[in-house]
Design a protein around this motif. Structure first.
Motif, mmCIF file in Angstrom:
data_model
loop_
_atom_site.group_PDB
_atom_site.id
_atom_site.type_symbol
_atom_site.label_atom_id
_atom_site.label_comp_id
_atom_site.label_asym_id
_atom_site.label_seq_id
_atom_site.Cartn_x
_atom_site.Cartn_y
_atom_site.Cartn_z
ATOM 1 N N GLN A 87 0.814 -1.223 0.000
ATOM 2 C CA GLN A 87 0.000 0.000 0.000
ATOM 3 C C GLN A 87 0.849 1.276 0.000
ATOM 4 N N LEU A 88 2.122 1.165 0.352
ATOM 5 C CA LEU A 88 2.989 2.341 0.338
ATOM 6 C C LEU A 88 3.956 2.290 -0.834
ATOM 7 N N GLY A 89 3.753 1.305 -1.712
ATOM 8 C CA GLY A 89 4.630 1.188 -2.863
ATOM 9 C C GLY A 89 5.971 0.560 -2.529
ATOM 10 N N ARG A 90 6.005 -0.285 -1.500
ATOM 11 C CA ARG A 90 7.264 -0.963 -1.157
ATOM 12 C C ARG A 90 7.283 -2.338 -1.815
ATOM 13 N N CYS A 91 8.480 -2.796 -2.130
ATOM 14 C CA CYS A 91 8.651 -4.062 -2.837
ATOM 15 C C CYS A 91 8.297 -5.236 -1.911
ATOM 16 N N VAL A 92 7.270 -6.011 -2.282
ATOM 17 C CA VAL A 92 6.809 -7.116 -1.430
ATOM 18 C C VAL A 92 7.875 -8.196 -1.298
ATOM 19 N N LEU A 93 8.528 -8.543 -2.437
ATOM 20 C CA LEU A 93 9.535 -9.597 -2.395
ATOM 21 C C LEU A 93 10.683 -9.219 -1.450
ATOM 22 N N SER A 94 11.152 -7.975 -1.562
ATOM 23 C CA SER A 94 12.260 -7.555 -0.708
ATOM 24 C C SER A 94 11.855 -7.605 0.761
ATOM 25 N N ARG A 95 10.625 -7.201 1.033
ATOM 26 C CA ARG A 95 10.162 -7.229 2.425
ATOM 27 C C ARG A 95 10.065 -8.660 2.941
ATOM 28 N N LEU A 96 9.613 -9.560 2.080
ATOM 29 C CA LEU A 96 9.536 -10.973 2.485
ATOM 30 C C LEU A 96 10.932 -11.523 2.760
ATOM 31 N N LEU A 97 11.883 -11.186 1.885
ATOM 32 C CA LEU A 97 13.252 -11.690 2.054
ATOM 33 C C LEU A 97 13.858 -11.161 3.359
ATOM 34 N N LEU A 137 -1.592 -9.325 -2.405
ATOM 35 C CA LEU A 137 -0.771 -8.781 -1.328
ATOM 36 C C LEU A 137 -0.863 -9.660 -0.082
ATOM 37 N N MET A 138 -2.043 -10.295 0.059
ATOM 38 C CA MET A 138 -2.305 -11.111 1.232
ATOM 39 C C MET A 138 -1.796 -12.536 1.023
ATOM 40 N N VAL A 139 -1.668 -12.913 -0.250
ATOM 41 C CA VAL A 139 -1.330 -14.302 -0.542
ATOM 42 C C VAL A 139 0.126 -14.603 -0.204
ATOM 43 N N PHE A 140 1.047 -13.720 -0.636
ATOM 44 C CA PHE A 140 2.467 -14.062 -0.522
ATOM 45 C C PHE A 140 2.987 -14.218 0.917
ATOM 46 N N PRO A 141 2.689 -13.270 1.822
ATOM 47 C CA PRO A 141 3.213 -13.482 3.183
ATOM 48 C C PRO A 141 2.666 -14.756 3.819
ATOM 49 N N GLY A 142 1.368 -15.023 3.593
ATOM 50 C CA GLY A 142 0.771 -16.231 4.169
ATOM 51 C C GLY A 142 1.425 -17.479 3.630
ATOM 52 N N LEU A 143 1.633 -17.478 2.317
ATOM 53 C CA LEU A 143 2.267 -18.627 1.677
ATOM 54 C C LEU A 143 3.680 -18.836 2.230
ATOM 55 N N THR A 144 4.406 -17.726 2.414
ATOM 56 C CA THR A 144 5.766 -17.811 2.947
ATOM 57 C C THR A 144 5.771 -18.433 4.339
ATOM 58 N N ILE A 145 4.859 -17.949 5.193
ATOM 59 C CA ILE A 145 4.793 -18.502 6.552
ATOM 60 C C ILE A 145 4.480 -19.989 6.475
ATOM 61 N N MET A 146 3.496 -20.341 5.629
ATOM 62 C CA MET A 146 3.076 -21.737 5.569
ATOM 63 C C MET A 146 4.216 -22.635 5.111
ATOM 64 N N ILE A 147 4.911 -22.236 4.054
ATOM 65 C CA ILE A 147 6.000 -23.077 3.537
ATOM 66 C C ILE A 147 7.104 -23.229 4.588
ATOM 67 N N THR A 148 7.416 -22.129 5.274
ATOM 68 C CA THR A 148 8.449 -22.185 6.305
ATOM 69 C C THR A 148 8.065 -23.158 7.415
ATOM 70 N N VAL A 149 6.848 -22.988 7.935
ATOM 71 C CA VAL A 149 6.406 -23.846 9.032
ATOM 72 C C VAL A 149 6.335 -25.292 8.571
ATOM 73 N N LEU A 150 5.815 -25.478 7.351
ATOM 74 C CA LEU A 150 5.698 -26.826 6.797
ATOM 75 C C LEU A 150 7.057 -27.507 6.719
ATOM 76 N N SER A 151 8.089 -26.776 6.299
ATOM 77 C CA SER A 151 9.393 -27.414 6.139
ATOM 78 C C SER A 151 9.944 -27.882 7.491
ATOM 79 N N PHE A 152 9.725 -27.078 8.546
ATOM 80 C CA PHE A 152 10.180 -27.523 9.866
ATOM 81 C C PHE A 152 9.364 -28.720 10.357
ATOM 82 N N ASN A 153 8.069 -28.718 10.066
ATOM 83 C CA ASN A 153 7.247 -29.861 10.459
ATOM 84 C C ASN A 153 7.657 -31.133 9.732
ATOM 85 N N LEU A 154 7.959 -31.010 8.435
ATOM 86 C CA LEU A 154 8.382 -32.184 7.662
ATOM 87 C C LEU A 154 9.686 -32.747 8.210
ATOM 88 N N LEU A 155 10.649 -31.854 8.455
ATOM 89 C CA LEU A 155 11.934 -32.321 8.968
ATOM 90 C C LEU A 155 11.768 -32.928 10.365
#
Lengths: 317, 302
Positions: free
Chosen positions: A75-85, A258-276
């Motif tokens: 909403q402020l014109g900031r790069c979503v990918l960079s913020r996720l990284l 805008l709502m999809v990417f952060p949620g997906l990132t959290i899910m994949i991260t948590v999922l990888s720790f659960n799998l391991l």
């Protein structure tokens, strides 16, 4: 979680065999690969990010994905990918700090409680029971309520209650180990309490702790993101996954991506720790059996006259 | 249990009592407004008993709590007990419906996964369960809200009152819990299915359905009930988030509001009630073992 983990207390296979078993578990390996990737991102995020995470581009608010902003802008014109990284560092950092603290305290309390028993054990375990009657996030919420919203207070709150699980687990392991002959032998050889506890008993308890800590990292990442989502953790403009979701919420009609990417990132991260974590648990199981391959037409584990398969021992929790 | 209840009251008291900031000042502020004099603050400190030593304050506080008096909200001046009593039913309804949904999904899925172990059904069940424990509930809530309330317009996005309002919050909380229920049911059924009495039941010619539903399931239920009980705390954590998103007027939303308002009285009341609820649920779980397993008896008999 406790029951399934305590099942693997006892004879733990040598490290090499555990790693060998783990390497055959494709899901666990997938989890491990993603975790390695996440750690690299956390370390080198600033070099990988295409843009400055805090820099606003007012002319490009809520932009869709494009060459300069691969995942669009917020909403402020900031790069979503960079913020996720950049957010990877925050989320992993919080979780690693909380879990390390919890593991250290948990091991100490569990060792003392299980080794000495009696009044000490009783007092410590009742204290753990009291803390366990406050769910982790709610306890952390209260700490934040008292000390004020900030990421540090979230860490403090989560760490103060997260150690109880490890304490119980280590205590159970100690009880299983301390009557074994080699402890008796160490005592006969003149080893002191501290040496027996840390050199002889502790190594036997580390397997289950490792499993719980791996699952714990995923759990804490979720909890910390939830707190930031509620506005009680990381404060703007800090790039943090939960906080990003909170801000995206107001724009979900106009910019659902805008709502999809952060949620997906959290899910994949948590999922990888659960799998391991799950894979580690199977690999550490002394009654390990490879994941069964069943022939078609023989679907249920019926007793067929031979030695019965023991599904309980290879089944995941 | 008595020790835990006692400990929980001590913790709830000490946490708030030791909070930074002068509670006497806060109460005086709530009572007299902006222009405070030092004498007014001192008078409040004395009248509220803040000058007594900690154990005395605790015992005094406990006396009030036992009479059902949890103090007054610092923000609104309303009775904390009344606020909590007014909001608890909404949270309990949410929690109850979520547990029901979790069992409704998780039990059949877990049983099928165990009986058809190693098949695609098992793989499907395991994958769903794995995803279910990894999805952040606040994200799931937002996605459901976007799809069913904003895009399709089938369900209300916010509020309380009708059954339709209950659907999205319960689906959010219930599915997450169902993932765990599935896992536990599966592993517990697998344990039971290779017990001798299951073989006996098969040997005496019972149908597979009777063996699984009457003999195996009943015995497999104990871990499921235990974990469901332990999950109650997790459920309340989830309720904090979900209630905030869907505007559900329960304890979770009250708690979050109290944190933002720095309303220590409400905060204290909430954590005390939540801790007591959790102790109570664990107690009920313990009791329910006896009805599931006739071998377990509490008290003198057996």
């Amino acid at each position: 979680m406790h029951d399934a983990i305590t099942r693997i207390i006892g004879d733990t296979a040598p490290l090499a065999r555990i790693l060998h078993r783990l390497s055959h578990d494709r899901m666990a390996m997938l989890g491990a690969a993603i975790i390695v990737l996440l750690v690299i991102i956390a370390m080198f995020g600033p070099w990988l990010a295409p843009n400055e995470p805090l820099q606003q581009h007012p002319e490009l608010r809520l932009a869709s994905p494009q060459a300069q902003f691969p995942l669009g802008t917020d909403q402020l014109g900031r790069c979503v990918l960079s913020r996720l990284l950049y957010g990877t560092r925050t989320s992993l950092g919080v979780a690693v700090v909380v879990v390390s603290f919890a593991v250290l305290i948990g091991i100490l309390v569990g060792l003392i409680s299980g080794y000495f028993g009696g009044v000490v054990d009783e007092a410590l375990m009742r204290g753990v029971d009291v803390l366990l009657s406050f769910p982790g996030i709610i306890f952390a919420l209260v700490i934040v309520g008292i000390l004020g919203p900030s990421l540090f207070n979230v860490i403090l709150g989560l760490a103060l209650v997260h150690w109880t699980g490890y304490a119980r687990l280590v205590r159970a392991s100690v009880l299983a180990v301390k009557e074994r002959p080699f402890i008796e032998a160490a005592r006969a050889a003149g080893a002191g309490h501290r040496r027996i506890m840390f050199r002889h008993i502790l190594p036997q308890c580390l397997g289950p702790v490792l499993v719980m800590a791996t699952l714990g990292v995923g759990h804490i990442i979720l909890a910390a993101a939830a707190m930031s989502f509620l506005g009680l953790g990381a404060q703007p403009p800090t790039p943090e996954w939960g906080a990003m979701l909170n801000q995206a919420r107001d724009f979900m009609r106009v910019a659902p991506l805008l709502m999809v990417f952060p949620g997906l990132t959290i899910m994949i991260t948590v999922l990888s720790f659960n799998l391991l974590g799950d894979g580690l648990q199977d690999a550490l199981d002394p009654h390990y059996l490879p994941v069964p391959v069943r022939r078609a037409g023989r679907p249920s584990p019926k007793w067929t006259g031979g030695t019965p398969v023991l599904p309980s021992q290879s089944g995941r929790e | 249990m008595a020790v835990v209840v006692f400990g929980a009251t001590v913790l709830a008291f000490v946490l708030i009592d030791q909070a930074p900031g002068d509670p006497g000042r806060l109460i005086a502020f709530a009572r007299y407004g902006e222009e405070l004099t030092a004498e007014q603050i001192e008078a409040v400190r004395r009248s509220e008993g803040f000058d007594a030593p900690l154990p005395v304050r605790y015992v005094r506080w406990l006396g009030h709590v036992l009479r059902g008096d949890l103090g007054r909200s610092l923000a609104t001046g309303n009775s904390v007990a009344a606020e909590i009593v007014q909001r608890a039913p909404a949270t309990l309804a949410l929690a109850g419906a979520s547990v029901a949904l979790a069992l409704l999904i998780g039990l059949p899925l877990g049983i099928v996964a165990a009986v058809r172990r190693g098949t695609w059904l098992d793989a499907l069940g395991r994958t769903t369960a794995m995803l279910g424990v990894s999805v952040p509930n606040f994200w799931l809530a937002l996605l459901l809200l976007l799809l069913f309330a904003l895009v399709l317009g089938w369900l209300p996005s916010f509020g309380y009152g009708t059954l339709a309002h209950l659907v999205l919050p319960v689906v959010t909380l219930g599915t997450a819990m169902a993932a765990l229920t599935t896992r536990i049911t599966r592993s517990s059924m697998l344990d039971v299915l290779c017990e001798d009495y299951v073989r006996t039941a098969r040997a005496k010619g019972l149908t597979e359905q009777a063996v699984i539903l009457k003999h195996a399931l009943r015995n497999a239920l104990i871990p499921v009930v235990t974990v469901s009980g332990l999950q109650f705390g997790r459920l309340l954590e989830g309720a904090v988030v979900v209630e905030s998103i869907f505007g559900w007027p329960g304890l979770g939303r009250l708690l979050v509001k109290a944190i933002f308002a720095r309303d220590y009285a409400i905060l204290q009341g909430c954590i005390l009630v939540i801790a007591l609820l959790i102790v109570l649920v664990n107690f009920l779980v313990d009791i329910s073992y006896a009805s599931l397993d006739p071998r377990i008896r509490y008290g003198q008999r057996g």
